[in-house]
Motif scaffolding. Structure first.
Motif, short mmCIF file in Angstrom:
data_model
loop_
_atom_site.label_atom_id
_atom_site.label_comp_id
_atom_site.label_asym_id
_atom_site.label_seq_id
_atom_site.Cartn_x
_atom_site.Cartn_y
_atom_site.Cartn_z
N GLY A 123 0.79 -1.23 0.00
CA GLY A 123 0.00 0.00 0.00
C GLY A 123 0.82 1.28 0.00
N LEU A 124 2.10 1.19 -0.39
CA LEU A 124 2.95 2.39 -0.36
C LEU A 124 2.87 3.21 -1.64
N CYS A 125 2.48 2.58 -2.75
CA CYS A 125 2.64 3.23 -4.04
C CYS A 125 1.43 4.09 -4.41
N LYS A 126 0.82 4.69 -3.39
CA LYS A 126 -0.38 5.50 -3.65
C LYS A 126 -0.05 6.77 -4.43
N LEU A 127 -0.89 7.05 -5.40
CA LEU A 127 -0.75 8.29 -6.18
C LEU A 127 -2.14 8.85 -6.40
N LYS A 128 -2.20 10.16 -6.58
CA LYS A 128 -3.49 10.76 -6.90
C LYS A 128 -3.67 10.72 -8.42
N VAL A 129 -4.74 10.09 -8.87
CA VAL A 129 -5.04 10.02 -10.29
C VAL A 129 -6.27 10.88 -10.54
N LEU A 130 -6.09 11.96 -11.30
CA LEU A 130 -7.19 12.92 -11.46
C LEU A 130 -8.13 12.51 -12.58
N SER A 131 -7.60 11.87 -13.62
CA SER A 131 -8.50 11.37 -14.66
C SER A 131 -7.86 10.19 -15.37
N GLY A 132 -8.67 9.34 -15.93
CA GLY A 132 -8.17 8.22 -16.73
C GLY A 132 -7.87 6.97 -15.93
N GLY A 133 -8.26 6.93 -14.67
CA GLY A 133 -7.91 5.77 -13.85
C GLY A 133 -8.97 4.67 -13.83
N GLY A 134 -10.21 5.02 -14.23
CA GLY A 134 -11.28 4.02 -14.13
C GLY A 134 -11.67 3.81 -12.67
N PRO A 135 -12.63 2.91 -12.44
CA PRO A 135 -13.08 2.69 -11.06
C PRO A 135 -12.03 2.01 -10.20
N VAL A 136 -12.18 2.19 -8.90
CA VAL A 136 -11.25 1.58 -7.94
C VAL A 136 -11.43 0.06 -7.96
N LEU A 137 -10.33 -0.67 -8.00
CA LEU A 137 -10.39 -2.13 -8.09
C LEU A 137 -10.50 -2.76 -6.71
N ALA A 138 -11.03 -3.98 -6.71
CA ALA A 138 -11.19 -4.70 -5.44
C ALA A 138 -9.85 -4.92 -4.74
N THR A 139 -8.77 -5.01 -5.52
CA THR A 139 -7.46 -5.23 -4.91
C THR A 139 -6.92 -3.97 -4.26
N GLU A 140 -7.52 -2.81 -4.57
CA GLU A 140 -7.02 -1.57 -3.98
C GLU A 140 -7.74 -1.21 -2.70
N THR A 141 -9.05 -1.54 -2.64
CA THR A 141 -9.88 -1.02 -1.55
C THR A 141 -9.33 -1.30 -0.15
N PRO A 142 -8.68 -2.46 0.11
CA PRO A 142 -8.20 -2.65 1.48
C PRO A 142 -7.19 -1.60 1.92
N HIS A 143 -6.52 -0.95 0.96
CA HIS A 143 -5.46 -0.01 1.32
C HIS A 143 -5.93 1.44 1.31
N LEU A 144 -7.16 1.69 0.88
CA LEU A 144 -7.59 3.08 0.71
C LEU A 144 -8.70 3.42 1.70
N SER A 145 -8.58 4.59 2.32
CA SER A 145 -9.67 5.06 3.18
C SER A 145 -10.73 5.71 2.29
N ASP A 146 -11.92 5.93 2.86
CA ASP A 146 -12.98 6.55 2.07
C ASP A 146 -12.56 7.92 1.55
N ALA A 147 -11.85 8.67 2.41
CA ALA A 147 -11.43 10.01 1.99
C ALA A 147 -10.46 9.92 0.82
N GLU A 148 -9.58 8.92 0.88
CA GLU A 148 -8.61 8.75 -0.22
C GLU A 148 -9.32 8.40 -1.52
N VAL A 149 -10.31 7.50 -1.42
CA VAL A 149 -11.05 7.12 -2.62
C VAL A 149 -11.72 8.35 -3.24
#
Lengths: 366, 210
Positions: free
Chosen positions: A75-101
């Motif tokens: 979960g260290l490689c977090k980056l802010k993606v402003l456009s072009g990222g598509g929806p959040v994947l199931a493999t990401e959700t455990p590492h992201l807080s609601d605010a981050e999403v």
């Protein structure tokens, strides 16, 4: 004859399927060139689509921290993606807080580059460089821990803050078909810009550590990138508790070297745990720091001394030792480095003794 | 195998559509792969916690069982039986399933991104779902199944699995707030409920035998 028919059919079908997958990967996974716009156009990159954002940026020599090497577990490689990222994947959700999403934070190792993207990358990441270095010395500290001393070749110097880490590359070898990166805290003197030191503990069947122990020889060229990380000392006057076990020694060794340079008067106690005497190291070095730094005390502890260890120091689990020495932690700062289990146990003891959570800093081995 | 099919298959050709309908219903209800054979339990227990993911996984299972039943039928008829190497079917079937799932994942990701993001992680997960391999292995033991019968059997089994996990997700969402004894929470109570539902499904086969 029947035997050859069976084996031949099996191999044939597997071969056809494998070829089909390779072809599919070639044609279906080709997303053409995509443009990455970084920090509002401060930098634009043209990258081939189809790979993960992390590896696409790596190929462009922008190194995003990642301790697990792109496996989606640290979960260290977090980056802010402003456009072009598509929806959040199931493999990401455990590492992201609601605010981050909500603010568009993604795990760059899981996110595939499929179209043009706009990203935000912290400026500090641009300071991260890929280094070529030569192994100058490999010193055993215990039966399963070594100290690596690397001479930086290209670039020739690294400025770092104690507590930061580098990612060491284990090249492709028998255990791993592709190079992998693993994170190691910088353990050396930050005053020596031309060298870095790492403390590596042998993990049974670990890809990188096995390579370090069995294949890496003095004089070999190695690659690493860094410095990464946010683990560092605060600039308050509160007394500090360092708590570490095993190779968790690394960041504190570097911090103490810096404190010795600046002649720090800050009160500090360092609890260092091992199972038995053969797992204990750097004792003389720490005694030397106790002499140089008047407000520093080193408290080594063995949890289960072996017979014949002739140990006169503390015994017991490191959490119990800390608990005995520090009944009131409300005005102390805790710095922890070690396995997740040890850190969680220590955080419980420290908060239980009154330490506010914002005064606890740690570096968990992922 | 359920008594229905044993009785239905050899009957004096009741017409293909009717036969397919019987196979479909039998595979989904009386011979429900999850509730009568308890195959594919681990993902069933883990995923049935939420309705949304249950439907996602269920649909993925339906799709994969249908397609792999058809593919494996062809492998069975045109390769293993002809060469007399039926004993290799376990390996061949699982290889075909794994490769097929990979391929589908790539195709869906490329051409149907919304579906990819909805099914996401479930597609690769079901490669190792034993219900999928089970369907292929049961299919080849059935008497008189041709290509369409096998495909429909795969479809029916998948639908049965979907039905079971959706039922379970519905029940679990209703008992979420209930006071369940500590030791039974999670997998425990889910297995108990699965057993009760399975009994109800035995009722289906009882209903249809005469």
């Amino acid at each position: 004859m029947a035997f050859f028919v069976a084996v031949g059919t099996l191999c044939g079908i597997c071969g056809v399927l494998a070829a089909l997958l390779v072809l599919a990967d070639r044609y279906l996974n080709d997303y053409g060139a995509c443009t990455l716009t970084i920090n509002d156009g401060r930098k634009t990159l043209e990258v081939p689509g189809g790979s993960s954002l992390l590896s696409a940026l790596n190929a462009e020599r922008i190194f995003i921290p990642s301790a697990c090497g792109g496996g989606g577990s640290c979960g260290l490689c977090k980056l802010k993606v402003l456009s072009g990222g598509g929806p959040v994947l199931a493999t990401e959700t455990p590492h992201l807080s609601d605010a981050e999403v909500r603010s568009g934070v993604r795990l760059s190792c899981q996110l595939k580059v499929r179209e043009d993207m706009r990203l935000e990358i912290p400026e500090a990441f641009f300071r991260i460089r890929e280094y070529r270095a030569r192994l100058e010395a490999k010193t055993p500290l215990t039966h399963d821990i070594v100290l690596l001393r690397l001479e930086l070749l290209e670039p020739g110097t690294m400025a770092f803050t104690p507590g930061e880490y580098v990612q060491l590359q284990a090249p492709a070898y028998a255990r791993s078909p592709t190079p992998v990166y693993r994170a190691y805290s910088l353990a050396g003197d930050p005053g020596d810009e031309h060298h870095i030191e790492l403390i590596v503990r042998l993990v049974p069947n670990g890809i990188c550590t096995t390579w370090v122990f069995e294949h890496l020889r003095v004089g070999d060229t190695v690659h690493c990138n860094g410095p990464h990380g946010e683990f560092r000392l605060t600039d308050t006057d509160r007394e500090m508790l360092f708590i570490a076990g095993g190779s968790g020694m690394a960041p504190f060794r570097s911090m103490l070297a810096q404190m010795a340079h600046t002649g720090s008067q800050r009160r500090c106690r360092y609890f260092f745990g091992a199972v038995e005497r053969r797992g204990m190291f750097c004792l003389d070095e720490m005694r030397e720091y106790e002499r140089v730094l008047p407000a520093f005390r080193f408290i080594p502890a063995l949890s289960a001394p072996a017979e014949g260890d002739a140990w006169e120091g503390e015994t017991g689990l490191i959490t119990d030792v800390v608990n005995r020495h520090c009944p009131d932690c409300s005005n102390l700062e805790g710095y922890l480095c070690g396995s997740p289990g040890m850190i969680d146990a220590c955080v419980r003891v420290l908060t239980g003794n009154g330490m506010p959570e914002e005064q606890i800093f740690y570096d968990k081995f992922a | 195998m359920s008594p229905v099919l044993a009785a239905a298959a050899p009957q004096a050709n009741p017409g293909l559509p009717a036969q397919l309908l019987v196979i479909l219903l039998a595979a989904a209800l009386t011979d429900n792969i999850l509730l009568t054979r308890f195959l594919g339990m681990c993902s069933f227990l883990a995923i049935s916690r939420q309705m949304k993911t249950s439907v996602g996984l269920g649909v993925a299972v339906v799709f994969v069982t249908t397609c792999t039943a058809a593919l494996n039928y062809l492998i069975h008829v045109f390769i293993t039986v002809r060469l007399g190497i039926e004993y290799l079917e376990y390996i061949l079937f699982i290889v075909v399933i794994a490769a097929f799932v990979q391929l589908v994942e790539m195709i869906v990701e490329r051409f149907l991104p919304p579906l990819y993001f909805a099914l996401g992680i479930f597609l690769p997960l079901i490669t190792v779902n034993c219900a999928i391999l089970g369907v292929s292995l049961f299919m080849i033991t059935k008497e008189g199944y041709g290509f369409w019968q096998s495909t429909v059997f795969g479809l029916g089994s998948g639908l049965g699995w979907l039905l079971a996990i959706v039922l379970m997700a519905g029940i679990r969402s209703r008992i979420r707030e209930d006071k369940i004894p500590e030791g039974l929470r999670g997998a425990g109570i889910t297995l108990v409920i699965t057993g009760i539902i399975a009994l109800a499904f035995v009722g289906f086969s009882g209903m249809l035998t005469f």
